[in-house]
Design a protein around this motif. Structure first.
Motif, PDB file in Angstrom:
ATOM      1  N   PRO A 168      96.497  34.780  90.244  1.00 38.32           N
ATOM      2  CA  PRO A 168      94.804  34.792  90.179  1.00 38.32           C
ATOM      3  C   PRO A 168      94.262  33.549  91.348  1.00 38.32           C
ATOM      4  CG  PRO A 168      95.667  33.735  88.244  1.00 38.32           C
ATOM      5  CD  PRO A 168      96.909  34.273  88.657  1.00 38.32           C
ATOM      6  N   THR A 169      95.026  32.834  91.797  1.00 35.81           N
ATOM      7  CA  THR A 169      94.723  31.988  92.941  1.00 35.81           C
ATOM      8  C   THR A 169      95.860  31.707  93.777  1.00 35.81           C
ATOM      9  OG1 THR A 169      93.608  29.705  93.372  1.00 35.81           O
ATOM     10  CG2 THR A 169      95.310  29.903  91.508  1.00 35.81           C
ATOM     11  N   ASN A 177      90.359  30.602  97.748  1.00 34.43           N
ATOM     12  CA  ASN A 177      91.537  30.934  96.946  1.00 34.43           C
ATOM     13  C   ASN A 177      91.423  32.091  96.150  1.00 34.43           C
ATOM     14  OD1 ASN A 177      93.504  28.811  97.008  1.00 34.43           O
ATOM     15  ND2 ASN A 177      91.926  27.314  96.104  1.00 34.43           N
ATOM     16  N   HIS A 178      90.161  32.462  95.923  1.00 38.29           N
ATOM     17  CA  HIS A 178      89.882  33.625  94.847  1.00 38.29           C
ATOM     18  C   HIS A 178      90.080  35.014  96.178  1.00 38.29           C
ATOM     19  CE1 HIS A 178      87.685  37.229  93.549  1.00 38.29           C
ATOM     20  NE2 HIS A 178      87.999  36.729  92.379  1.00 38.29           N
TER      21      HIS A 178
END
Lengths: 439, 439
Positions: B315-316, B128-129
């Motif tokens: 951001p994800t 995800n990051h």
């Protein structure tokens, strides 16, 4: 000890190299960490990460492995200097858990130019990340109005950021984390029971078997556990949960759908089944606004993930690390709109006798304890505390638990409009006194 | 070896505990990682983090320290099981650097229920990051239209997330990073010269001394360096830079103000001074839109910080890890709108002979190599490759450099509207074939 020294931007070391040539490494400097503004429409920020900064500072050493990796880009003098590096200066700052506003000097680093400049990236990374999470978390805790909140967003952020996020969220008043490393490293209370995968794993050739899954969970974790009731049909799930666990079941969790409507239906169903003490946990894309919108619903506990660990739309606090003083001379960038206020500052906050804060005052050229003009009849609190003296962490700094209480206390001191969730101005203004002309 | 085992949500281990009691730990399971949708308005995503997942998997071991910290929350049988844990299953997935779309089975984990379920958080955190950063970075690289981009956002994100961000950005086509740990750990080319603090540090009682700062930097780093010209007045800064370094100066950097206007002025001034080869680097709150808006300006290099490491508003990546098959039986959550598609899937992408991709097809019950209905006249590419066999990383997986080239190649295969920066639908549709009924 894993070194933190390379968690650094290359330009810090090339600046060091140039300063060594110019003989300016030891010029006496003051660096300040502050945020020019709060994230869009926020009314306060929460300082978080200070404790982690101090941990990281102790590991900021250039060992053989670090130096080897720098050899291609740095000259021998610079490498020799780094091999001997340890920070020997002074650091003062807002205590962790303090509220902050635009311009607040959250951290003040005093030392030689080189020893201070090379800490910029590491300090900012930690404070920007942790403060962004804590600032969002405080809004969620406030929106929850006393109902507990669990942080469960680790899977939505970098695996190590997840640990720091859990710490920052706890600092800001969140009650539990799902993250086991945060429990080990920082003692944050952990929680968690089961996911949909557990219920699904009991499927067989005849179909699903939610009751078998619930029975297995209760057998292992006791009737006090939380059963996840929305894998299939929620009404059937609640029915199965109480039939299997009995009316003493600890809680049910709903992770999807219209949480307000579902919470009301489930509460009614639980009560009808005699499970009047069984709590309702809700989760699924909650942020401070969704939490607030559920305030009138029979929800007992909120599980918050993505929005918490990503700062609810503001994943970084936007703090900067600026040189403000050289050999006693105030300095500041002057081009364009990114002006800084030069000179080391003393920071105080003025409050009415009721405790409500009214303004933050940043003063130049005035020692701690001296009276502050324009604060007659107000209580004046110093905002910075000593954190590092001659390179050593000051003893007796606030623990995470103490800092957590400090956040809770700080929120109570805000003017009432300061806790609003809608976009607004900072809760209190910041006033500059005796501002010098910078070079 | 630092264990990654506690980068885990507590519920994974309580599920394990319950599965041990129920005797279901070894049920043969398939877990799938996918994103239900792309971040708001994006047209494609870039898979990043796969290599880091495989690194982390090798360190996913419960040693004495980890077990000690779990003793308060787990029973003895569970602790014994964890002490022996190592993943022995199979992992297939999209190669790192592959484009993905809604539903793409980016990773497929096969193994016993327990050995697969406890990897959920760690795998998702990384993917995800890293995928969020890479997906944003690819848009920025594309907007830069061939001009180099430097990633310099480490200070705006968690200190370890900074390292992973630099890697993901490089994968997506960014040219350099400011982050020294990313250079050491992943071999990402690093860059960086000086900050405003360096120029300010030359101030003295007589005022500022930009020329002394520039001279010191040139002495240490050579005339090929980049001088930061906007600490005071930009026009004077450029004048000083060329006077000190000569017309062979490598570059000047502008970090604030209206970058387009300033770039034109500075280009003219440099040319007038005979510094026709001196490049212009711009930085300061750039994102893909700002980069695109500078396309017609005389900019040679973009420095990108905050927006890159925070995924430019996303951001994800929002990926989930779902159990899709148990003992050969497709399973899926059925309540509300969070439906999943049950059953392990084969993924292929169909392209015209020109190379332009037209659709992604997810098939059930068809082995690799079997023909795919509805793709006559199209080239069909398998999207998953073997990553782990019997717990061991497959040898010869793509290197970071190879994956970087794969991203560049992938972007060329998108239909032209797929590279648009404005909000839109996924660049290609996803079609499900032979979808089974899930339990």
């Amino acid at each position: 000890m894993t070194s933190t020294a390379l968690l650094t931007d290359q330009y810090e070391l090339t600046m060091l190299s140039a300063a060594l040539r110019a003989g300016t490494t030891d010029r006496s400097c003051v660096f300040e960490v502050f945020a020019r503004r709060l994230p869009d429409g926020r009314r306060y920020g929460v300082v978080a990460g200070t404790g982690r900064v101090l941990d990281a500072l102790e590991k900021f050493r250039f060992g053989e492995e670090e130096l080897a990796s720098l050899r291609p880009i740095l000259d021998a003098d610079t490498l020799d200097w780094l091999a001997e590096y340890r920070f020997n200066g002074q650091i003062d700052g807002y205590r962790e858990g303090e509220l902050y506003f635009p311009g607040s000097p959250i951290l003040t680093v005093r030392g030689g130019f080189a020893e201070g400049v090379i800490l910029e990236t590491l300090i900012l990374s930690i404070l920007n990340h942790d403060s962004a999470v804590a600032s969002a978390a405080a809004r969620m805790v406030n929106a929850a109005a006393g109902r507990p909140v669990i942080e469960m967003g680790g899977r939505r952020t970098h695996e190590q950021a997840a640990v720091a996020s859990a710490r920052a969220a706890y600092l800001a008043g969140v009650d539990h984390t799902s993250n086991l490393e945060a429990a080990r490293t920082y003692g944050v209370p952990s929680a968690g029971t089961a996911a949909h995968a557990f219920t699904l794993s009991f499927a067989n050739a005849d179909g699903s078997d939610e009751r078998a899954a619930f029975a297995a969970q209760v057998a292992a974790l006791g009737v006090g556990t939380t059963l996840l009731v929305d894998t299939y049909d929620i009404t059937t799930g609640v029915q199965n949960a109480i039939e299997v666990a009995g009316p003493e079941l600890g809680a049910v969790r709903i992770d999807s759908g219209d949480l307000g409507v579902l919470a009301r239906q489930v509460r009614q169903q639980l009560d009808d089944l005699g499970a009047t003490g069984t709590k309702i946990v809700v989760s699924g894309d909650l942020d401070e606004y969704a939490i607030a919108s559920l305030r009138a619903e029979p929800v007992d506990l909120y599980g918050v993930g993505t929005s918490l660990v990503t700062g609810s739309g503001s994943p970084t606090a936007g703090m900067v690390y600026k040189l403000v003083e050289v050999d006693g001379i105030p300095v500041a960038k002057r081009s364009s709109r990114k002006e800084s206020h030069g000179g080391a500052k003393r920071a105080v906050r003025a409050a009415r006798s009721t405790g409500t804060i009214v303004e933050e005052i940043l003063l130049r050229d005035s020692a701690r304890g001296q009276s502050v003009p324009g604060t007659d009849g107000l209580d004046v609190t110093e905002l910075q505390i000593p954190l590092v003296r001659d390179g050593e962490r000051v003893e007796g700094l606030p623990t995470l638990e103490e800092s957590r209480r400090h956040v809770a206390h700080g929120l109570v001191t805000l003017p009432w409009e300061g806790l609003g969730l809608s976009h607004g101005d900072p809760a209190i203004p910041t006033r500059y006194l005796n501002e010098p002309e910078s070079r």
